[in-house]
Every structure is written in structure tokens, then in C-alpha cells.
Design a protein around this motif. Structure first.
Motif, PDB file in Angstrom:
ATOM      1  N   VAL A  67     -59.569  -5.166 146.636  1.00  0.00           N
ATOM      2  CA  VAL A  67     -59.407  -3.716 146.716  1.00  0.00           C
ATOM      3  C   VAL A  67     -60.012  -3.211 148.024  1.00  0.00           C
ATOM      4  CG1 VAL A  67     -60.025  -1.497 145.681  1.00  0.00           C
ATOM      5  CG2 VAL A  67     -59.415  -3.441 144.226  1.00  0.00           C
ATOM      6  N   VAL A  68     -59.233  -2.486 148.763  1.00  0.00           N
ATOM      7  CA  VAL A  68     -59.687  -1.860 150.003  1.00  0.00           C
ATOM      8  C   VAL A  68     -59.907  -0.373 149.719  1.00  0.00           C
ATOM      9  CG1 VAL A  68     -59.077  -1.239 152.367  1.00  0.00           C
ATOM     10  CG2 VAL A  68     -58.491  -3.501 151.478  1.00  0.00           C
ATOM     11  N   VAL A  69     -61.109   0.104 149.977  1.00  0.00           N
ATOM     12  CA  VAL A  69     -61.447   1.510 149.742  1.00  0.00           C
ATOM     13  C   VAL A  69     -61.465   2.244 151.076  1.00  0.00           C
ATOM     14  CG1 VAL A  69     -63.200   3.091 148.871  1.00  0.00           C
ATOM     15  CG2 VAL A  69     -62.801   0.909 147.716  1.00  0.00           C
ATOM     16  N   GLY A  70     -60.803   3.392 151.113  1.00  0.00           N
ATOM     17  CA  GLY A  70     -60.750   4.175 152.340  1.00  0.00           C
ATOM     18  C   GLY A  70     -60.263   5.572 152.051  1.00  0.00           C
ATOM     19  N   SER A  71     -59.460   6.122 152.945  1.00  0.00           N
ATOM     20  CA  SER A  71     -58.931   7.469 152.738  1.00  0.00           C
ATOM     21  C   SER A  71     -57.602   7.639 153.452  1.00  0.00           C
ATOM     22  CB  SER A  71     -59.936   8.520 153.237  1.00  0.00           C
ATOM     23  OG  SER A  71     -60.237   8.310 154.602  1.00  0.00           O
ATOM     24  N   ASP A  72     -56.831   8.616 152.990  1.00  0.00           N
ATOM     25  CA  ASP A  72     -55.538   8.987 153.580  1.00  0.00           C
ATOM     26  C   ASP A  72     -54.504   7.876 153.487  1.00  0.00           C
ATOM     27  OD1 ASP A  72     -56.663  11.420 154.226  1.00  0.00           O
ATOM     28  OD2 ASP A  72     -57.221  10.809 156.252  1.00  0.00           O
ATOM     29  N   PHE A  73     -54.529   7.093 152.412  1.00  0.00           N
ATOM     30  CA  PHE A  73     -53.518   6.060 152.211  1.00  0.00           C
ATOM     31  C   PHE A  73     -52.287   6.673 151.548  1.00  0.00           C
ATOM     32  CE2 PHE A  73     -57.256   2.915 151.483  1.00  0.00           C
ATOM     33  CZ  PHE A  73     -57.455   2.831 152.846  1.00  0.00           C
ATOM     34  N   PHE A  74     -51.117   6.130 151.854  1.00  0.00           N
ATOM     35  CA  PHE A  74     -49.893   6.537 151.171  1.00  0.00           C
ATOM     36  C   PHE A  74     -48.893   5.388 151.235  1.00  0.00           C
ATOM     37  CE2 PHE A  74     -49.823   8.018 155.525  1.00  0.00           C
ATOM     38  CZ  PHE A  74     -48.583   7.614 156.015  1.00  0.00           C
ATOM     39  N   GLN A  75     -48.082   5.268 150.191  1.00  0.00           N
ATOM     40  CA  GLN A  75     -47.159   4.140 150.045  1.00  0.00           C
ATOM     41  C   GLN A  75     -45.891   4.356 150.861  1.00  0.00           C
ATOM     42  OE1 GLN A  75     -47.827   1.335 148.032  1.00  0.00           O
ATOM     43  NE2 GLN A  75     -46.050   0.421 148.984  1.00  0.00           N
ATOM     44  N   THR A  76     -45.463   3.304 151.551  1.00  0.00           N
ATOM     45  CA  THR A  76     -44.160   3.266 152.217  1.00  0.00           C
ATOM     46  C   THR A  76     -43.584   1.868 151.989  1.00  0.00           C
ATOM     47  OG1 THR A  76     -44.743   2.325 154.388  1.00  0.00           O
ATOM     48  CG2 THR A  76     -45.206   4.676 154.045  1.00  0.00           C
ATOM     49  N   PRO A  77     -42.327   1.636 152.341  1.00  0.00           N
ATOM     50  CA  PRO A  77     -41.770   0.281 152.195  1.00  0.00           C
ATOM     51  C   PRO A  77     -42.461  -0.758 153.064  1.00  0.00           C
ATOM     52  CG  PRO A  77     -40.017   1.902 152.361  1.00  0.00           C
ATOM     53  CD  PRO A  77     -41.286   2.625 152.702  1.00  0.00           C
ATOM     54  N   LYS A  78     -43.301  -0.313 154.028  1.00  0.00           N
ATOM     55  CA  LYS A  78     -43.914  -1.261 154.960  1.00  0.00           C
ATOM     56  C   LYS A  78     -45.436  -1.243 154.901  1.00  0.00           C
ATOM     57  CE  LYS A  78     -40.123  -1.326 158.312  1.00  0.00           C
ATOM     58  NZ  LYS A  78     -39.753  -1.174 159.733  1.00  0.00           N
ATOM     59  N   GLY A  90     -49.289  -5.277 151.151  1.00  0.00           N
ATOM     60  CA  GLY A  90     -50.286  -4.346 150.648  1.00  0.00           C
ATOM     61  C   GLY A  90     -49.639  -3.301 149.758  1.00  0.00           C
ATOM     62  N   ASP A  91     -50.381  -2.814 148.783  1.00  0.00           N
ATOM     63  CA  ASP A  91     -49.878  -1.785 147.872  1.00  0.00           C
ATOM     64  C   ASP A  91     -50.893  -0.663 147.756  1.00  0.00           C
ATOM     65  OD1 ASP A  91     -47.394  -3.035 146.999  1.00  0.00           O
ATOM     66  OD2 ASP A  91     -48.665  -4.510 145.998  1.00  0.00           O
ATOM     67  N   VAL A  92     -50.419   0.570 147.849  1.00  0.00           N
ATOM     68  CA  VAL A  92     -51.295   1.733 147.718  1.00  0.00           C
ATOM     69  C   VAL A  92     -51.377   2.141 146.251  1.00  0.00           C
ATOM     70  CG1 VAL A  92     -51.601   4.160 148.294  1.00  0.00           C
ATOM     71  CG2 VAL A  92     -50.835   2.553 150.052  1.00  0.00           C
ATOM     72  N   VAL A  93     -52.599   2.235 145.738  1.00  0.00           N
ATOM     73  CA  VAL A  93     -52.823   2.691 144.369  1.00  0.00           C
ATOM     74  C   VAL A  93     -52.936   4.214 144.343  1.00  0.00           C
ATOM     75  CG1 VAL A  93     -54.352   2.583 142.365  1.00  0.00           C
ATOM     76  CG2 VAL A  93     -53.945   0.536 143.754  1.00  0.00           C
ATOM     77  N   ASP A  94     -53.754   4.736 145.260  1.00  0.00           N
ATOM     78  CA  ASP A  94     -53.866   6.180 145.431  1.00  0.00           C
ATOM     79  C   ASP A  94     -54.354   6.434 146.851  1.00  0.00           C
ATOM     80  OD1 ASP A  94     -56.726   5.909 145.429  1.00  0.00           O
ATOM     81  OD2 ASP A  94     -56.693   5.928 143.239  1.00  0.00           O
ATOM     82  N   ALA A  95     -54.656   7.683 147.171  1.00  0.00           N
ATOM     83  CA  ALA A  95     -54.993   8.046 148.545  1.00  0.00           C
ATOM     84  C   ALA A  95     -56.257   7.356 149.061  1.00  0.00           C
ATOM     85  CB  ALA A  95     -55.165   9.562 148.655  1.00  0.00           C
ATOM     86  N   SER A  96     -57.086   6.801 148.168  1.00  0.00           N
ATOM     87  CA  SER A  96     -58.327   6.156 148.594  1.00  0.00           C
ATOM     88  C   SER A  96     -58.418   4.684 148.210  1.00  0.00           C
ATOM     89  CB  SER A  96     -59.536   6.909 148.015  1.00  0.00           C
ATOM     90  OG  SER A  96     -59.499   6.877 146.598  1.00  0.00           O
ATOM     91  N   THR A  97     -57.354   4.131 147.611  1.00  0.00           N
ATOM     92  CA  THR A  97     -57.398   2.741 147.143  1.00  0.00           C
ATOM     93  C   THR A  97     -56.166   1.983 147.588  1.00  0.00           C
ATOM     94  OG1 THR A  97     -58.553   3.525 145.161  1.00  0.00           O
ATOM     95  CG2 THR A  97     -57.756   1.257 145.139  1.00  0.00           C
ATOM     96  N   PHE A  98     -56.402   0.851 148.237  1.00  0.00           N
ATOM     97  CA  PHE A  98     -55.347   0.008 148.782  1.00  0.00           C
ATOM     98  C   PHE A  98     -55.569  -1.401 148.245  1.00  0.00           C
ATOM     99  CE2 PHE A  98     -52.454  -1.744 151.786  1.00  0.00           C
ATOM    100  CZ  PHE A  98     -51.870  -0.721 152.542  1.00  0.00           C
ATOM    101  N   VAL A  99     -54.550  -2.062 147.756  1.00  0.00           N
ATOM    102  CA  VAL A  99     -54.682  -3.421 147.230  1.00  0.00           C
ATOM    103  C   VAL A  99     -54.092  -4.405 148.237  1.00  0.00           C
ATOM    104  CG1 VAL A  99     -54.011  -5.005 145.393  1.00  0.00           C
ATOM    105  CG2 VAL A  99     -54.619  -2.658 144.836  1.00  0.00           C
ATOM    106  N   CYS A 100     -54.877  -5.415 148.599  1.00  0.00           N
ATOM    107  CA  CYS A 100     -54.452  -6.407 149.592  1.00  0.00           C
ATOM    108  C   CYS A 100     -54.490  -7.811 148.998  1.00  0.00           C
ATOM    109  CB  CYS A 100     -55.351  -6.355 150.823  1.00  0.00           C
ATOM    110  SG  CYS A 100     -55.255  -4.817 151.760  1.00  0.00           S
ATOM    111  N   TYR A 101     -53.729  -8.702 149.602  1.00  0.00           N
ATOM    112  CA  TYR A 101     -53.629 -10.087 149.127  1.00  0.00           C
ATOM    113  C   TYR A 101     -54.038 -11.022 150.267  1.00  0.00           C
ATOM    114  CZ  TYR A 101     -51.041  -7.625 145.547  1.00  0.00           C
ATOM    115  OH  TYR A 101     -50.692  -6.728 144.562  1.00  0.00           O
ATOM    116  N   PRO A 102     -55.318 -11.457 150.296  1.00  0.00           N
ATOM    117  CA  PRO A 102     -55.812 -12.289 151.397  1.00  0.00           C
ATOM    118  C   PRO A 102     -55.017 -13.580 151.533  1.00  0.00           C
ATOM    119  CG  PRO A 102     -57.622 -11.472 150.087  1.00  0.00           C
ATOM    120  CD  PRO A 102     -56.374 -11.165 149.316  1.00  0.00           C
TER     121      PRO A 102
END
Length: 249
Positions: A67-78, A90-102
Motif C-alpha cells: 500500500v502506497v500512502v499519499g495524496s491526490d491519487f486518481f484512477q486512469t487506464p495507465k 498500480g491501482d488507486v483505492v482512493d485519493a490517498s491510497t495506491f496499491v502497487c505490486y513490487p
């Protein structure tokens, strides 16, 4: 002349004021179109990356997403993540949470600085797979842990003692999947003396000759520290302790 003020005309017969109005409208239209293009086009996350959890994995890559924690995230096809030089999904969960696959550790995943000696890589995210944040958050790849110290050195044979295991420096380290394994020798009365396993590296809990027993619970603190609850001993005496990533004995 009679005090009347002359009105300048353009080549098309309009007034100079009308020409200025048309010019102003054209500039406004261009600005509006530019703002619309910026709003539609995917852009990098302005807020950037604040932290990564968990922040460590074995060279084969994480067994699950981080889980990557930050701000101003939003989902797009890329939407993408980048570990060092490797771009992954990568997948955006919400504006402050990003899921990454190392990804598995590789030459492309290493940063070009001294940190690469300890397995650290930078982690950044992007909404368009091209423009990445520049936050400087890090992720660490570690070799399977080799325990260099155990504290305390003794506990109750009935189990339940909490032990703090320390991993060898530099490339060796614990991950979220790390556990402690115990190999008991029954030579005492009611206590167990704990020592690190002398072989180095991880314990093979499937090795019947050593009769390894997994801890009763483990808590990952960092790549250097793992807290384990000692299991019930087969009898009082001594126990060798080693790290493992096995799920069961």
C-alpha cells in the motif's frame, strides 16, 4: 471640426474597439481550450508518495500487494508504480491510497546510488505511466534473514516468552512473512535457553532431523527486527532459533 471626435476604422470597416474585443475573445477561447485539455489529460499525482507499507520484500518480489500512502491519487487506464527502474501495475483505492505490486529484484530495479548496496529502491507513482512523482520514498529488497542476536536469552518452557530477533546487517533482513523457528534440546528442568542458530540463513522447518517448531506468533517491526512468541517446548532445556518464511511446520 465643431469639436466632434473622429472614430478610427479598420480595413474591414469596424472600429478599433471592436477589433480589440474580438482579439480578447479569441485569447479567452484559447485559454479555455487549454484548461479543458489539462483537466482531461492524465497527470502525475501532485501530492506524491508519503509512505509504503510494508516497505520490504524478498528478491523474488512481494507475495502480495503493498500500500502506497499519499495524496491526490486518481484512477486512469495507465495508473502505474515504479520500483527503481521497473514500472509495474498500480491501482488507486482512493485519493490517498495506491496499491502497487513490487516486481522481482533485477538490474532495472536498482537505484543508481549507494543505497543499492542495501537493496533500497525509490518508489514513485504515475497516473499516465510517463510522468512519475518525485517523492523519494523507498522500498527495500532483502535476502532471507540470518539472525545475529536473540533477547532475552531464556524463557518459560510452557511458551509465551516474547523474543526480539535481530537480523544480520546490510542485505539480510526480515519481511512481513518472516517467522521464528525453534529447535529444542531437552536437557533442563523448567526453563529454555535461547540461542541463534549457528548455521546462518533461514531454517528449513520441513527438515525432520532438526525438528523445527514455528513460533506461536510473530510481529514484523522492520527489516532488522522481528518479535516472536516462543511456542511450548517439548521439554525444558535449550533451543536454537532461526528465521524462516514457512507458513507451517
Amino acid at each position: 471640426m465643431g469639436g466632434r471626435r473622429a472614430t478610427a476604422t479598420t480595413a474591414t470597416g469596424g472600429t478599433a474597439r471592436g477589433a480589440r474585443n474580438k482579439t480578447s475573445f479569441g485569447a479567452f477561447a484559447r485559454i479555455a481550450l487549454l484548461l479543458a485539455a489539462i483537466a482531461i489529460a492524465p497527470v502525475p499525482a501532485d501530492g506524491g508518495v508519503h509512505a509504503v507499507f510494508p516497505s520490504v520484500a524478498l528478491p523474488s518480489g512481494a507475495a502480495s500487494a503493498v500500500v502506497v500512502v499519499g495524496s491526490d491519487f486518481f484512477q486512469t487506464p495507465k495508473t502505474s508504480c515504479r520500483f527503481g527502474g521497473v514500472v509495474t501495475r498500480g491501482d488507486v483505492v482512493d485519493a490517498s491510497t495506491f496499491v502497487c505490486y513490487p516486481p522481482p529484484r533485477g538490474e532495472g530495479a536498482w537505484t543508481k546510488n549507494a543505497n543499492r548496496l542495501n537493496g533500497f529502491v525509490d518508489v514513485e507513482v504515475s497516473m499516465n505511466a510517463a510522468d512519475f512523482t518525485k517523492s523519494g520514498a523507498t522500498f527495500q529488497y532483502v535476502e532471507p534473514a540470518s539472525i545475529v542476536s536473540i533477547a532475552p536469552r531464556a524463557g518459560d518452557a510452557a511458551g509465551g516468552s516474547l523474543l526480539v530477533a535481530t537480523a544480520a546487517a546490510k542485505a539480510s533482513g526480515f519481511t512481513e512473512r518472516s517467522r521464528c523457528a525453534f529447535s529444542f534440546t531437552n536437557v533442563g528442568d523448567d526453563a529454555v535457553d535461547f540461542t541463534k542458530s549457528g548455521g546462518g540463513g533461514e531454517a528449513d522447518v520441513a527438515d525432520a532431523a532438526d525438528a523445527w517448531t514455528l513460533d506461536a506468533g510473530a510481529r514484523f517491526v522492520s527489516s532488522a527486527i522481528l518479535v516472536c512468541e516462543a511456542p511450548r517446548a517439548r521439554g525444558a532445556g535449550a533451543a536454537r532459533v532461526a528465521a524462516t518464511t514457512a507458513e507451517a511446520a
